[in-house]
Scaffold this motif. Structure first.
Motif, short mmCIF file in Angstrom:
data_model
loop_
_atom_site.label_atom_id
_atom_site.label_comp_id
_atom_site.label_asym_id
_atom_site.label_seq_id
_atom_site.Cartn_x
_atom_site.Cartn_y
_atom_site.Cartn_z
N SER A 40 -19.15 45.74 34.84
CA SER A 40 -18.81 45.62 36.26
C SER A 40 -17.73 46.60 36.72
CB SER A 40 -18.33 44.19 36.56
OG SER A 40 -17.14 43.92 35.86
N THR A 41 -17.40 47.58 35.88
CA THR A 41 -16.33 48.52 36.21
C THR A 41 -16.80 49.95 36.01
OG1 THR A 41 -14.72 46.90 35.47
CG2 THR A 41 -13.93 49.14 35.77
N MET A 42 -16.48 50.78 37.01
CA MET A 42 -16.77 52.21 36.93
C MET A 42 -15.46 52.98 36.92
SD MET A 42 -19.88 52.35 39.66
CE MET A 42 -19.59 54.03 39.95
N TYR A 64 -26.47 53.74 45.13
CA TYR A 64 -27.91 53.61 45.29
C TYR A 64 -28.46 52.99 44.02
CZ TYR A 64 -27.31 56.85 49.16
OH TYR A 64 -26.91 57.44 50.34
N VAL A 65 -29.14 51.87 44.17
CA VAL A 65 -29.77 51.19 43.04
C VAL A 65 -31.23 50.97 43.39
CG1 VAL A 65 -29.80 49.13 41.60
CG2 VAL A 65 -27.63 50.01 42.42
N ASN A 66 -32.11 51.62 42.64
CA ASN A 66 -33.56 51.49 42.84
C ASN A 66 -33.96 51.68 44.30
OD1 ASN A 66 -34.02 51.00 40.10
ND2 ASN A 66 -33.52 48.85 40.36
N GLY A 67 -33.39 52.69 44.94
CA GLY A 67 -33.77 53.01 46.30
C GLY A 67 -33.03 52.28 47.40
N ILE A 98 -26.07 41.61 42.58
CA ILE A 98 -27.08 42.58 42.13
C ILE A 98 -27.11 42.56 40.61
CG2 ILE A 98 -27.79 45.00 42.12
CD1 ILE A 98 -25.98 45.53 44.43
N GLU A 99 -28.29 42.81 40.06
CA GLU A 99 -28.41 43.03 38.62
C GLU A 99 -29.22 44.29 38.40
OE1 GLU A 99 -29.62 39.85 36.10
OE2 GLU A 99 -28.57 38.34 37.30
N PHE A 100 -28.78 45.13 37.46
CA PHE A 100 -29.53 46.32 37.10
C PHE A 100 -29.15 46.73 35.69
CE2 PHE A 100 -25.91 47.55 39.72
CZ PHE A 100 -25.27 48.51 38.95
N GLY A 101 -29.98 47.56 35.10
CA GLY A 101 -29.75 47.96 33.72
C GLY A 101 -30.10 49.40 33.47
N SER A 102 -30.28 49.75 32.19
CA SER A 102 -30.45 51.13 31.78
C SER A 102 -31.75 51.76 32.27
CB SER A 102 -30.37 51.24 30.26
OG SER A 102 -31.39 50.46 29.68
N ARG A 103 -32.72 50.98 32.64
CA ARG A 103 -34.00 51.54 33.12
C ARG A 103 -34.02 51.73 34.63
NH1 ARG A 103 -38.66 49.44 29.19
NH2 ARG A 103 -37.41 49.52 27.30
N ASP A 104 -32.97 51.29 35.31
CA ASP A 104 -32.92 51.40 36.76
C ASP A 104 -32.23 52.70 37.17
OD1 ASP A 104 -34.09 48.83 37.41
OD2 ASP A 104 -32.24 47.95 36.63
N PRO A 127 -25.27 52.00 30.51
CA PRO A 127 -25.39 51.65 29.10
C PRO A 127 -25.58 50.16 28.83
CG PRO A 127 -23.11 52.05 29.64
CD PRO A 127 -23.90 52.35 30.88
N VAL A 128 -25.23 49.32 29.80
CA VAL A 128 -25.32 47.87 29.61
C VAL A 128 -26.01 47.25 30.82
CG1 VAL A 128 -23.23 47.74 28.20
CG2 VAL A 128 -23.06 47.50 30.66
N HIS A 129 -26.36 45.98 30.70
CA HIS A 129 -26.91 45.25 31.83
C HIS A 129 -25.73 44.92 32.77
CE1 HIS A 129 -29.80 42.80 33.94
NE2 HIS A 129 -28.84 41.90 34.09
#
Length: 134
Positions: A40-42, A64-67, A98-104, A127-129
C-alpha cells in the motif's frame, strides 16, 4: 476587417508568447523514479532536475489501473528536491477500495496542471498483491 483581426491575433501570439493568460514558471523537468515499497506504499525518488512542489495545486498525480484513472492527493509528499525520497501511502490519497496485482497495468503520471504537460510517466511493476482500503 476579418483579415485585420486574424493578423492582429497572429501578431499577438508571436510577439507576446505568454499572452495565453499564464505568466508563471515553465513546466518542471525531472527524472523521477516511482515504485512500490509494499502492498500500500509507493516511493517517489527524485533522481535529477527541478524541485517538485506536490503540496501546490500546480502538480497533479494520476494513478491508472487497468484503464481507470484516479487523481491522487499527493500533497503529503511536499517539496521533492534532487536526492530526496518520500513515501506515499495509497490508503491516504483519496482512492476508493481497489485491488490489483502483478498482472495488472499500473501507471503513475505527474502532470503540470498549469500547462497540461506530462512531467513524469512511470509504468510500474507491481511485485505484490495491492489492496487499497481507505
Amino acid at each position: 476587417m476579418i483579415i485585420i483581426l486574424i493578423l492582429a491575433a497572429l501578431f499577438t501570439a508571436v510577439v507576446f508568447p505568454g499572452f495565453n493568460g499564464y505568466f508563471g514558471e515553465p513546466c518542471p523537468t525531472v527524472n523521477l523514479d516511482i515504485f512500490f515499497v509494499n502492498e500500500s506504499t509507493m516511493e517517489f525518488r527524485h533522481m535529477g532536475g527541478d524541485c517538485l512542489e506536490f503540496d501546490s495545486r500546480s502538480l497533479g498525480v494520476f494513478l491508472y489501473v487497468n484503464g481507470k484513472s484516479y487523481l491522487l492527493d499527493a500533497s503529503s509528499l511536499g517539496d521533492l528536491e534532487v536526492g530526496d525520497s518520500k513515501l506515499l501511502n495509497l490508503n491516504e490519497v483519496g482512492l476508493p477500495p481497489i485491488e490489483f496485482g502483478s498482472r495488472d497495468e499500473v501507471i503513475i503520471e505527474v502532470v503540470d496542471c498549469n500547462f497540461g504537460t506530462l512531467v513524469s510517466y512511470q509504468d510500474l511493476y507491481v511485485p505484490v498483491h495491492v489492496t487499497i482500503s481507505p
